[in-house]
Write an enzyme that holds these catalytic residues in place. Structure first.
Site, PDB file in Angstrom:
ATOM      1  CG  ASP A  32      45.251  12.711  34.113  1.00  0.00           C
ATOM      2  OD1 ASP A  32      45.759  13.536  33.183  1.00  0.00           O
ATOM      3  OD2 ASP A  32      44.919  11.555  33.554  1.00  0.00           O
ATOM      4  CE  LYS A  79      38.775   8.820  22.472  1.00  0.00           C
ATOM      5  NZ  LYS A  79      39.510  10.092  23.463  1.00  0.00           N
ATOM      6  CB  SER A 134      31.045  19.058  23.956  1.00  0.00           C
ATOM      7  OG  SER A 134      31.545  18.589  22.905  1.00  0.00           O
ATOM      8  CB  THR A 156      31.794  15.837  20.893  1.00  0.00           C
ATOM      9  OG1 THR A 156      32.780  16.814  20.569  1.00  0.00           O
ATOM     10  CG2 THR A 156      32.566  14.343  20.430  1.00  0.00           C
ATOM     11  N   GLY A 157      28.643  15.227  20.779  1.00  0.00           N
ATOM     12  CA  GLY A 157      27.518  14.183  21.109  1.00  0.00           C
ATOM     13  C   GLY A 157      26.796  14.093  19.544  1.00  0.00           C
ATOM     14  CD  GLU A 173      25.699  12.960  31.625  1.00  0.00           C
ATOM     15  OE1 GLU A 173      25.465  14.138  31.189  1.00  0.00           O
ATOM     16  OE2 GLU A 173      26.497  12.492  32.382  1.00  0.00           O
ATOM     17  CB  CYS A 192      27.378  16.907  32.892  1.00  0.00           C
ATOM     18  SG  CYS A 192      27.261  15.474  34.008  1.00  0.00           S
ATOM     19  CD  GLU A 197      28.308  22.128  29.916  1.00  0.00           C
ATOM     20  OE1 GLU A 197      27.577  21.513  30.707  1.00  0.00           O
ATOM     21  OE2 GLU A 197      28.614  21.730  28.926  1.00  0.00           O
TER      22      GLU A 197
END
Ligand code: TXE
Length: 496
Positions: free
Chosen positions: A96, A182, A236, A239-240, A257, A291, A390
């Protein structure tokens, strides 16, 4: 592999339920670019069902009312099943995510270890969750209780699918919460296997629910759901930030995080071989999709030429290929998007005038799969994009410094503050620099070792809150004070 088990739907209320809609998304093997399976794309209705099952389990089910010791038994059972299924789970992770098999084995072992650790903390809650606090008024007595926060929504990324699930699921369960997990749409397979494991462990229905789906649909719906008390997110920064904004609407508790661009400061008295080993571990492990990767290396000027020579030599020796092949140390990046994002970052670095000391291309012998040579950049400016942002790939930027003060300034000059590392034979200097770093995780004479007992999380834009250890458990606990009036006379003001 029996793929039909990945198509049967969502795990809600203790059973596999047919998905609410008919949409699916493809899960792709990054080593071959072939579709492994099409998985249900959960929608708002699936999330509604999952949150309502979790709500019911929390509001009227046995889980939050059990003793910590009883919950601990279930958590240990989950750990046992993960260990028993370790080889299969590790292979699933390789398929995966693409990571080399030994790394996947390590992740699965760590995931089992995380459940075991939180089983212990759950047991300890029986004696530690209530304590008296001294108040100065003798007619009153106050106790403080730790109680589960309620229903948690856990949204996780693709770089350590099983491990990131365990970092959220284990403490949430230990605390007595119920939850909806999720997983990332890029790597949902081990989260689905985790649902099977929880099912076998015999948790009460609705305590653990798992919905596969896209971030913009299932993820967004979970974030917005008023029945969720707490959101735990790893991913990311953009999105955070969105999740934080949505959580603000109904003041949901959040822990985040997020990303990093972590520095590794190497002083001239360091052992070169050790330095090269830790630099490589800090940026090529998991294809640099970590990360806390120490992606900015700062080397004291006099060590720089020799260190670069050895780093390039060793980086070029790394064997690249399919994660399930013996001896492979670097697998493919996780998917086509991440691959093009990293290639674009390399392009941008070159446009900015930085130089590539080694790597930067697809390996000549691999024409399929999202492969990239380990890449070392030099000569970038302090304000360049590749130095500051990043990349999340096997790409390290190396820069020089001339003294301790400059090293600290360069290390801390970032909007991120997840991790930082320092290497020197001078212990006092290491201590000084470790204290000066503005980062939540600091390594001295090493990079990346992670222990479930120690707090994990960042300063600045790297996030809010800490996972792991007691801090990870606290994420899922509320604090309640109970103050009792023990006097015989009425309280005082109105009735004289
Ligand atoms: O992350 P996202 P992506 C960084 C890394 C990478 C970049 C993008 O730089 O290149 O993020 O990766 C869910 N509401 N990290 O796109 O979007 C999504 O479905 C609610 C660093 O995968 O942050 C997935 O489950 N949920 C990181 C999870 O968020 C939403 C590890 C992470 O996806 C959502 C991974 C929304 N609106 C990537 N949108 C780290 N800190 O370790 C997406 N999601």
């Amino acid at each position: 592999m029996n793929n039909s088990r990945f198509c049967r739907g969502q795990y809600i209320g203790g059973q596999w339920r047919s998905p609410a809609g008919s949409e699916t998304f493809a899960v792709v093997n990054p080593a071959t670019e072939e579709v492994i399976v099409n998985v249900p794309a959960g929608n708002r209705d699936d999330i509604e069902a999952a949150v309502s099952a979790a709500r019911q389990a929390f509001d009227s089910g046995p889980w939050p009312r059990m003793s910590g010791a009883q919950r601990g038994v279930c958590l240990r059972k989950i750990a046992e099943i993960i260990s028993r299924r370790q080889d299969e789970l590790a292979e699933l992770e390789v398929l995966d995510n693409g990571k080399p098999l030994p790394e996947a084995q390590w992740d699965i072992e760590d995931a089992a270890g995380t459940f075991e650790y939180y089983a212990e903390l759950s047991e300890e809650l029986d004696s530690s969750s209530e304590r008296a606090v001294a108040v100065p008024e003798p007619r009153f007595s106050t106790t403080v209780r730790k109680e589960p926060i309620g229903v948690a929504g856990a949204i996780i990324p693709w770089n350590y699918p099983m491990l990131m699930a365990s970092w959220k699921v284990a403490p949430a369960l230990a605390a007595g919460c119920s939850l909806v997990l999720k997983p990332s749409e890029i790597t949902p397979l081990t989260a689905m296997a985790l649902a099977e494991i929880v099912d076998e462990a015999g948790l009460p229905p609705g305590v653990f629910n798992m919905v596969t789906g896209l971030g913009k649909d299932a993820g967004q719906a979970l974030t917005e759901h008023p029945g969720v008390d707490k959101l735990a997110f790893t991913g990311s920064v953009p999105t955070g930030s969105k999740i934080m904004a949505v959580a603000a609407r109904d003041i949901k508790n959040i822990s985040l995080e997020l990303g990093g661009k972590s520095p590794f400061v190497i002083f001239a008295d360091s052992d070169i071989e050790q330095a090269v080993e830790w630099i490589m571990f800090g940026i090529f492990w998991n294809q640099g999709q970590v990360c806390s990767a120490t992606s900015r290396v700062l080397v004291e000027e006099s060590l720089y030429p020799k260190l670069m020579e050895r780093l390039v030599e060793e980086a070029e020796k790394i064997s690249i290929g399919e994660g399930n092949q013996e001896g492979v140390l670097l697998g493919p990046l996780v998917n086509a998007d991440q691959y093009s994002k990293v290639l674009a970052a390399i392009e941008r670095g070159l446009e900015e005038g930085a130089k590539i000391a080694t790597g930067g291309r697809r390996p000549a012998d691999l024409d399929k799969g999202y492969y990239l040579e380990p890449t070392v950049f030099t000569d970038m400016t302090e304000d360049s994009w590749i130095w500051r942002e990043e990349i999340f790939g096997p790409v390290v930027c190396v820069k020089t410094f001339s003294n301790e003060e400059e090293a600290i300034r360069l290390a801390n000059d970032s909007r991120f503050g997840l991790a930082a590392a320092v290497m020197s034979k001078d212990e006092q200097r290491c201590e000084r620099v470790a204290r000066a770093f503005r980062a939540g995780i600091v390594w001295v004479n090493c990079s990346q070792p992670t222990f479930v007992e120690a707090p994990w999380g960042g300063y600045k834009q790297s996030g809010i809150g800490r996972e792991l250890g007691q801090w990870g458990l606290n994420n899922y606990l509320e604090t309640k004070q109970i103050t009792r009036f023990n006097g015989s006379e009425p309280w005082a003001w109105y009735i004289k």
